[in-house]
Design an enzyme around this catalytic site. Structure first.
Site, short mmCIF file in Angstrom:
data_model
loop_
_atom_site.label_atom_id
_atom_site.label_comp_id
_atom_site.label_asym_id
_atom_site.label_seq_id
_atom_site.Cartn_x
_atom_site.Cartn_y
_atom_site.Cartn_z
N LEU A 1 5.34 70.29 14.05
CA LEU A 1 5.89 69.57 12.90
C LEU A 1 4.78 68.70 12.33
CD1 LEU A 1 9.42 68.23 13.95
CD2 LEU A 1 8.91 70.16 12.45
N ASP A 2 4.82 68.45 11.03
CA ASP A 2 3.87 67.54 10.42
C ASP A 2 4.00 66.15 11.03
OD1 ASP A 2 3.04 69.55 8.74
OD2 ASP A 2 4.28 68.91 7.05
N ARG A 3 2.93 65.38 10.97
CA ARG A 3 2.92 64.03 11.53
C ARG A 3 4.10 63.20 11.03
NH1 ARG A 3 -1.20 59.83 12.72
NH2 ARG A 3 -2.89 61.23 12.07
N THR B 1 6.99 64.09 9.77
CA THR B 1 8.33 64.66 9.95
C THR B 1 8.78 64.46 11.39
OG1 THR B 1 7.88 66.35 8.28
CG2 THR B 1 9.72 66.75 9.77
#
Length: 301
Positions: A134-136, A138
């Site tokens: 997951l993106d940082r 999110t």
């Protein structure tokens, strides 16, 4: 006052040499195999008064095995919740602001690094392997493997193995349509900004479905499903609608009510390569997402 001792429920006294998991499977009544494995990973069994989590811990005749009630079991010292754990995988609810794995600027404070330390405390040669990310900014469900064989099994044909990627997004304003399916072609600039553009050789088709769950206070809470898993796909599509995700200044958000990007991966459903069965892991979105939709907080610039 004297410290209250944990109450043990006896399982039995070992009669012949074996290892811990097989013994538990034949002596613990009313629990499924997965229940017992989860309890073992969570430190709920004791042998001769000591906690053990290794499935292959050796037992000899005379060893006394007992169960610690869940509320008395040692808590994992992790800065995020563990949603599920067995001998092959561990699933966490990653907080916003934490990288899944290292990048050029951050090597230590990552979910991968934290879980590696956690596993090595439990087992001398414990490891974790990244299955997806997951993106940082999110938060939400992330699955890691505990061995390379499991990692490769989950990653094989990942796009078809994943049956659902469900997100909750708090957006600015209220979309005109209560539900819709968004299709565009995503491109990326040299500075790594993703945007919708015309189809072509370098463009990737992106498909997002959404449904409005609630609205109020200048925000709407959306249930979002990905049909494709492109970089920044939800952020771009919400901005394309004119309703950027709250806190997403990069894609035009005017407010930052929670000091973070208000995007949460709340459900991951996939086919488990070990059993062929369907598995769902879920983590509820922050309560503040819904509170903002009820007008409990005013938008902040």
């Amino acid at each position: 006052m004297p410290e209250k001792k944990n109450r043990l429920t006896p399982v039995g006294i070992v009669e012949e040499e074996t290892t811990l998991l097989p013994y538990l499977l034949t002596h613990v009544e009313g629990k499924s195999r997965n229940n017992i494995k989860s309890m073992l990973s969570g430190g709920q069994f004791r042998v001769n008064g000591k906690n053990y989590t290794r499935f292959d811990h050796p037992l000899v005749p005379g060893d006394k095995v007992g169960i610690i009630p869940r509320q008395a079991a040692p808590a994992a010292e992790l800065p995020f919740p563990v949603l599920y754990e067995d001998r092959d995988i561990i699933v966490i609810d990653k907080p916003a602001g934490l990288l899944t794995i290292a990048n050029e600027k951050e090597k230590v404070r990552t979910a991968y690094h934290i879980l590696t330390d956690y596993m090595r405390e439990k087992e001398k040669n414990g490891r974790v392997f990244v299955v997806h990310r997951l993106d940082r900014d999110t938060s939400g469900v992330v699955l890691f493997a505990k061995n390379e064989e499991t990692k490769l099994a989950f990653q094989e044909d990942w796009e078809h193995r994943v049956l659902r990627r469900g997100y909750r997004a708090l957006v600015e304003g209220v979309p005109e349509k209560s539900r819709d399916r968004i299709v565009s072609y995503l491109r990326e600039t040299r500075t790594h900004l993703v945007y919708s553009g015309p189809p072509g050789r370098d463009a990737k088709e992106a498909i997002t479905r959404y449904q409005v769950l609630s609205s109020g206070g200048g925000y709407a809470l959306l249930e979002v499903d990905l049909e494709t898993g492109r970089k920044n796909q939800i952020r771009v599509h919400m901005a394309d609608m004119g309703h950027p995700i709250a806190g997403d200044r990069q894609y035009g958000a005017r407010t930052r009510p929670l000091g973070r990007l208000c995007l949460h991966a709340h459900e991951l459903t996939l086919t488990d390569p070990r059993t062929g069965g369907e598995r769902t892991f879920s983590a509820k979105e922050p309560a503040a997402f819904r509170r903002l939709c009820r007008g409990g907080d005013k938008p902040q610039d």
